[in-house]
Write an enzyme that holds these catalytic residues in place. Structure first.
Site, PDB file in Angstrom:
ATOM      1  N   ASP A  26     -11.485 -21.432  25.878  1.00 49.96           N
ATOM      2  CA  ASP A  26     -10.842 -19.840  25.907  1.00 49.96           C
ATOM      3  C   ASP A  26      -9.911 -19.636  25.230  1.00 49.96           C
ATOM      4  O   ASP A  26      -8.635 -19.831  24.942  1.00 49.96           O
ATOM      5  CB  ASP A  26     -11.201 -19.626  27.273  1.00 49.96           C
ATOM      6  CG  ASP A  26     -10.748 -18.288  27.451  1.00 49.96           C
ATOM      7  OD1 ASP A  26     -11.578 -17.024  27.493  1.00 49.96           O
ATOM      8  OD2 ASP A  26      -9.963 -17.886  28.370  1.00 49.96           O
ATOM      9  N   ASP A  28      -7.918 -15.715  25.728  1.00 52.54           N
ATOM     10  CA  ASP A  28      -7.200 -14.550  26.519  1.00 52.54           C
ATOM     11  C   ASP A  28      -6.531 -15.465  27.651  1.00 52.54           C
ATOM     12  O   ASP A  28      -7.167 -16.549  28.650  1.00 52.54           O
ATOM     13  CB  ASP A  28      -7.735 -13.722  26.812  1.00 52.54           C
ATOM     14  CG  ASP A  28      -8.032 -12.589  25.667  1.00 52.54           C
ATOM     15  OD1 ASP A  28      -6.918 -12.103  25.246  1.00 52.54           O
ATOM     16  OD2 ASP A  28      -9.052 -11.946  25.591  1.00 52.54           O
TER      17      ASP A  28
END
Length: 342
Positions: A26, A28
């Site tokens: 991922d 963010d």
């Protein structure tokens, strides 16, 4: 592989970057926040890549194109090609393309990432409900997305046009804190229309399928900061996961995680890719990890010992998850977490 009911974090005798062929990272809250690299991210990823691990960046944020994301990562010191970036815009574009004819018009409520992904699938982005769209797609459009775009989506959805959403994350990390995400925008259209969209992004299967198709991963490790997207997505895809504590998940949320939100491994940040993971073992009526022993009392979790805070957190997870009732922990872990500084 993920287990249906995980009762403790697992250990690994190998560095995770050696035990798994591909990291599905991922962005963010894991690699960067507010556009700036998270501490230890750049050097940890460089070391993992140099050791032979394939790095792929998997994001529910549909605003930016893979090219733009790759350029940003490269600027941060993480050399990345567009082919290494998988977005929820790509996943939702594939989902739409399987249900409408090639060349169909799609009303876009979001940013350039959605438009590029739709064109890649032979679909035509349009801007108005009056453009005779065959579908409506909604993705994160950034803080400057005009309110009128939600009205445009509502007009089309109310007319019966199929509605798709890249993802439904209610929040997104920023450099200033936690901001509303695409899920908050989806709620606006849902309230106005009473309709439900088809959703592609994490934790749902279309995103996992898109990721595996584009990376060719054989033994992937999902790396994320969110329990309800990254970790649940790994659970749904039956692959292992590493939760890093650099984003939105805190200690109490982790202890209270239901089975589908329990990561395989837990670490402070991306340095966790470069090491083995300590084993959590049953001991003295509870669970021991490193210098800590955690037990579940009648109303609260008890912690005894000393050592690395993360070892204490891992032991607490085992005690909490084992004592969970109906998938959520009912025991107070506040005092034990405070002792760990978490």
């Amino acid at each position: 592989m993920s287990q249906s009911v995980r009762t403790r974090p697992e250990g690994s005798g190998q560095a995770l970057s050696e035990a798994y062929d591909t990291a599905l990272l991922d962005l963010d809250g894991v690699v960067y926040a507010g556009g700036k690299a998270i501490v230890h991210a750049v050097e940890s990823l460089a070391t993992a890549r140099a050791g032979g691990m394939h790095l792929a960046y998997v994001t529910n944020n549909a605003l930016r194109t893979p090219d733009t994301v790759a350029e940003h990562l490269t600027e941060l010191g993480i050399p990345t090609g567009a082919d290494d970036v998988i977005t929820s815009a790509q996943a939702v574009a594939r989902l739409i393309s399987e249900q409408v004819p090639t060349g169909a018009r799609v009303l876009v409520i979001g940013g350039e990432g959605l438009r590029v992904a739709l064109r890649e699938r032979g679909l035509v982005p349009v801007e108005s409900a009056d453009d005779d769209p065959a579908a409506v797609v909604q993705g994160f459009g950034g803080p400057d997305l005009p309110w009128g775009r939600f009205a445009e989506a509502s007009y089309a959805v109310a007319r019966g046009v199929p509605w798709f959403a890249s993802n439904t994350d209610l929040t997104i990390p920023s450099g200033r804190g936690i901001a509303p995400g695409n899920g908050a925008a989806v709620e606006v259209v849902r309230i106005a229309t009473g309709a439900e969209p088809q959703v592609a992004g994490k934790p749902l299967p279309p995103m996992h399928r898109e990721t595996i198709l584009r990376t060719g991963a054989v033994r992937p490790l999902v790396v994320g900061d969110r329990l309800d997207t990254d970790i649940e997505g790994a659970f749904n895809g039956e692959v292992d996961s590493l939760l890093v504590l650099t984003g939105v998940t805190d200690g109490p949320q982790l202890l209270a995680a239901p089975p589908q939100h329990r990561p395989t491994y837990v670490d402070a940040d991306l340095r966790g890719l470069l090491t083995g993971q300590p084993e959590v073992v049953e001991a003295d009526g509870g669970f021991r990890c490193g210098g800590w022993t955690a037990t579940a009392g009648a109303e609260r979790l008890e912690l005894d010992g000393d050592g690395e805070a993360l070892d204490g957190l891992r032991a607490l997870c085992a005690a909490a998850w084992t004592a969970a009732r109906e998938g959520t922990c009912e025991l107070d872990g506040g005092k034990a977490l405070a002792r760990l500084g978490l």
